[in-house]
Write an enzyme that holds these catalytic residues in place. Sequence first.
Site, PDB file in Angstrom:
ATOM      1  CD  GLU A  17      -4.713   3.561  42.348  1.00 35.08           C
ATOM      2  OE1 GLU A  17      -4.909   2.779  43.315  1.00 35.08           O
ATOM      3  OE2 GLU A  17      -5.640   4.236  41.845  1.00 35.08           O
ATOM      4  CB  ILE A 435       0.140 -29.196  50.250  1.00 35.50           C
ATOM      5  CG1 ILE A 435       1.227 -29.690  51.197  1.00 35.50           C
ATOM      6  CG2 ILE A 435      -0.975 -28.560  51.049  1.00 35.50           C
ATOM      7  CD1 ILE A 435       0.826 -30.864  52.078  1.00 35.50           C
ATOM      8  CD1 TRP A 565      -8.913 -16.086  55.575  1.00 36.49           C
ATOM      9  CD2 TRP A 565      -8.222 -17.577  54.057  1.00 36.49           C
ATOM     10  NE1 TRP A 565      -7.687 -16.572  55.983  1.00 36.49           N
ATOM     11  CE2 TRP A 565      -7.242 -17.483  55.068  1.00 36.49           C
ATOM     12  CE3 TRP A 565      -8.002 -18.458  52.993  1.00 36.49           C
ATOM     13  CZ2 TRP A 565      -6.060 -18.236  55.051  1.00 36.49           C
ATOM     14  CZ3 TRP A 565      -6.828 -19.201  52.975  1.00 36.49           C
ATOM     15  CH2 TRP A 565      -5.863 -19.084  53.991  1.00 36.49           C
ATOM     16  CG  ASP A 603      -6.378 -27.569  51.545  1.00 37.36           C
ATOM     17  OD1 ASP A 603      -5.743 -28.551  51.969  1.00 37.36           O
ATOM     18  OD2 ASP A 603      -6.294 -27.157  50.370  1.00 37.36           O
ATOM     19  CG  HIS A 698       6.715 -19.977  52.919  1.00 37.39           C
ATOM     20  ND1 HIS A 698       6.465 -20.942  53.864  1.00 37.39           N
ATOM     21  CD2 HIS A 698       5.515 -19.472  52.560  1.00 37.39           C
ATOM     22  CE1 HIS A 698       5.159 -21.000  54.077  1.00 37.39           C
ATOM     23  NE2 HIS A 698       4.566 -20.129  53.305  1.00 37.39           N
ATOM     24  CB  CYS A 730       2.270 -24.854  52.377  1.00 38.72           C
ATOM     25  SG  CYS A 730       0.666 -24.048  52.130  1.00 38.72           S
TER      26      CYS A 730
HETATM   27  N1  GLN Z   1      -4.281 -26.944  48.620  1.00 37.22           N
HETATM   28  C1  GLN Z   1      -3.769 -25.630  48.775  1.00 37.22           C
HETATM   29  C2  GLN Z   1      -2.482 -25.478  47.983  1.00 37.22           C
HETATM   30  O1  GLN Z   1      -1.777 -26.435  47.857  1.00 37.22           O
HETATM   31  C3  GLN Z   1      -3.471 -25.332  50.224  1.00 37.22           C
HETATM   32  C4  GLN Z   1      -2.956 -23.941  50.417  1.00 37.22           C
HETATM   33  C5  GLN Z   1      -2.855 -23.526  51.856  1.00 37.22           C
HETATM   34  O2  GLN Z   1      -2.849 -24.318  52.748  1.00 37.22           O
HETATM   35  N2  GLN Z   1      -2.744 -22.252  52.107  1.00 37.22           N
HETATM   36  O3  GLN Z   1      -2.159 -24.400  47.495  1.00 37.22           O
HETATM   37 ZN    ZN Z   2      -0.781 -24.661  53.596  1.00 33.07          ZN
END
Ligand code: GLN
Ligand code: ZN
Length: 761
Positions: A17, A435, A565, A603, A698, A730
Site C-alpha cells: 500500500e 551490460i 539476493w 553478472d 542512473h 550498468c
Molecule cells: N545484466 C544486468 C542488466 O544489464 C546487470 C544488472 C546489474 O548489474 N545490476 O540489467
Molecule cells: Zn550493474
Amino acid sequence: MTIHHILGFPRIGARRELKAALEAYWQGRLDEEGLRRTGSELRRRHWRLQQEKGLDFVTVGDFSLYDHVLDTSLMLGVVPPRFAGMGGGLECYFAMARGNVKAGEQVHACEMTKWFDTNYHYIVPEFRAGQTFSLGEAGLFGEISEAQAQGYVAKPVLLGPLSYLWLGKTKGGNFDRLTLLESLLPVYGGILARCKALGVEWMQIDEPVLALDLPQAWRNAFESTYNRLQGGGLKILLTTYFGGLGDNLRLACQLPVEGLHIDAIRAPEQLRDVLNWLPAYKVLSVGIIDGRNVWRCNPAQALDALREARERLGKRLWIAPSCSLLHVPVDLEQETGLDEELASWLSFAVQKLDELVLLRRALDEPDDPAVNEALAAAARAHAARLASPRTRNPGVRKRVREVGEGRQARQSSHEKRREAQQAWLELPLFPTTTIGSFPQTAQIRRVRRDFRQGVVDEEGYIAAMHDEIARCIATQVSLGLDVLVHGEPERSDMVEYFGELLEGCAITQLGWVQSYGSRCVKPPIIFGDIYRRAAMTVAWIGFAQSLTEKPVKGMLTGPVTILNWSFVRDDQPREETCRQIALALREEVQDLEAAGIRIIQIDEAALREGLPLRRADWPDYLEWAVHAFRIASCGVDDSTQIHTHMCYSEFNDIMPAIIAMDADVITIETSRSDMELLEAFEDHTYHNDIGPGVYDIHSPNIPEVEHMVDLIRRAQAHIPAERLWVNPDCGLKTRRWPEVIRALERMVAAAERLRADYRAA
Ligand code: GLN
Ligand code: ZN
C-alpha cells in the site's frame, strides 16, 4: 511474564500500500494528506497486530515514508545546503531521497547505500565541516501520541548517535565524523527528554555498528555517549543486530543503559558470554526469531537457549526477533500459490509474531496443554523440512561433489585464451558493448502481466518478446556496437528470473521486501537442492544470435548474486547451496556454448555486498564465492569469452578475489569516480580485459563524447589500450529508448575517436 516485543515491522504494507501511495503522490494523483493517511493506516494496522498478539509494547518510529535513516537526518537537522530553500516538509524530504529540479537546475539526490549486509538501502547522511545539529522535523513525537491515543504502550525506536554518524559520509573535505558527536548529543538528549515528557518508559536505541570492527576511538565514544544520554529518567534498550558483538561484547554489556538486545540467531554463541558480563540490574532482550530469513523457528532449540537465560535473568529476560522484521515479507497467509507442505515450513513477519508469542508462553506457561501442542506442531514442521526428500537430490549432490572438489580453472592462461578468442572475434580496439538490459517499457511489462494472468498465451508471449529482442538487436546493429546483447525483456528481475526456473527454489506472489523507497524485491526462497530442469536462456539468446552476424553475449546471473539476493535454506552451509547454483549455471554456460554462443556474461552484482560484516570472515567468504564463480565459468573452451559485470566501484579490498575469478573481461562501474579506482587494477597487476563504465546509467543526462573519451584516456594511464572496453556503468533497463539511443550513439563515437587517435599516435 516474559516481556516480548519486536524491533520493527515491515512498513511497506501487506499489499504494498505504501508503494502505491508514494507513486501516486509523486505522479500528482494523490495529495499529501492522502499519502499521510496511508501512513497512519499502516501504522494503525501494524500496531493493532502487535497488540492483538499480546506483545508488551507497540514499536513506534519504525515506520517511514521513505527511509528511517533519512528521517533521522531530518530530525537532527542534517539537510545538505543544496536543498535549502526547498521549503521543509515532504518536498525537501523527497528531494533528498530522489533528487529534484530547483529553478530549472537539477539538484542531485543524496547517495544511497546498503544497510549493513541487507538488501535494504538507506539514504546516506552528508556531514560538512562545522556541521551543526538541531531538532528538525520529527514525525516521531506525533507518532508516539498517535499510538498512545489508540491506547497502546509505545516503545519508540531511534537510530543511535554513533551508528548514525558511522553511516554518514563527510562532504567537501575529509574530516573525522566522530568530532561531530559533541554537538550531536544535545539534540539526542532533547529527543529523549521529549519522549519522556510524552510518558514513554522504554526507548529502543539501535546501535547496530556494535556488530562491526570499530576503531578504538569509536569504541571509546560509546561509554561517554551513553553516560551523557542517561539520566533523563527514560529507560534505554540498546539494540544490536546482524552479528555477534565480538570484541565489543564487554563494552556493550557494560554501557550505562537499562537494557541490551543481542542477535542470538546470527551469533547464538554470544548468549553465554553476554550472560556472564551483563550487570545484574540490566534487562537482556534475546533476539531468538530469525528476522532475516523466512524459515519457521525450531522451538526446541530456541527454548534451550532461552531457558538458561531465564534461569540466570528471571524477569530481566525479554524476547524478540533478532532484528527488525523489515527484511522479511509481511504475511504468509496471502500466499495462495505455495503448496501446503512448503508453506508449512515458512514464517513471514505476521507469523513471526505468533512464534514469539508461542515462545513466551512456553517459558511462562510450560504446563499449558495448548502450548505444548503448538510447540509439538512447530517442531514437527521443522523436522519435516529437514527430512523432506524435496530438499535433497542425491544426483545433484553427487555432481556437485565431483565438480566442486576440482580446482576449477580454464584450460589455458588468459594470454592464450585471448588469442583464441580474438582469432574469431576480430574485435577492433576499444570494443563497445552494453551490460545486458535495454529499456523495460510499459509494453513489455504489460505483455508479461497478461501472460502471467493467462490473457496472452505462451505463443503470443514468445512472439512479443521476439519482437522486443529483434528491435534491440536492430538498434544495436545500426548504432555500430561490437558485442551485442538480447536486452533481457523476458526478465522482470535478474535473480527472480532464474529463481522461477531453478528446481529447489520457490517464488512467492506477494513476498515483497522493501529495497529502497517504494522499490521492493521478491527474493526467491531456496528451500532445497538446486538444479536445472532444462536450459533457461538458450532459446532467447539463440534467437537473438540468429538475427545478426555480430556476436551476441549470453547473459546469466552469477551464483553468488543469486544466493545473496534470495532467502537461503539454513540447514546447510551457504557455500554448499552456492555450489549447487554454480553447477546449474555451469550447465547453462555449456549449453550456450554448444548452441554457438561464444561470449557469455555472468553478472556478480552482489558479490561485494555479500562480504561478511567482520573482516576476519572475509577470506573464507571470498574463497568459496570465487570458487563458485569458477565452477560456473570454467567449463568452456579457450575460445569462448567469459565476461563478468560488477556494478560498484570499490575493488581495493577484494582485488585478489577479482583476479582469481579469471573472467576474460570484467565490466565495472567507474564513471562517477573518474577512473581513479583503476589504480587498484594496476597495483594488483590485473592482466585480463576491463570495461570501465564510461557513463552513469542512473542519470537521464546524455553523456558528452568528449567526456567519455577523456575517461578512457584516464583509464589508459592504468590499463593498456589493448585491454580496454567501452561500455556503460550498468544495464539500461530503467532508462527510456530515446535516451539510450542518444547515449550509445555518443559512446560509439567516443570509441571511434579513441581508435583514430591510437592509430595516429
Ligand atoms: N545484466 C544486468 C542488466 O544489464 C546487470 C544488472 C546489474 O548489474 N545490476 O540489467
Ligand atoms: Zn550493474
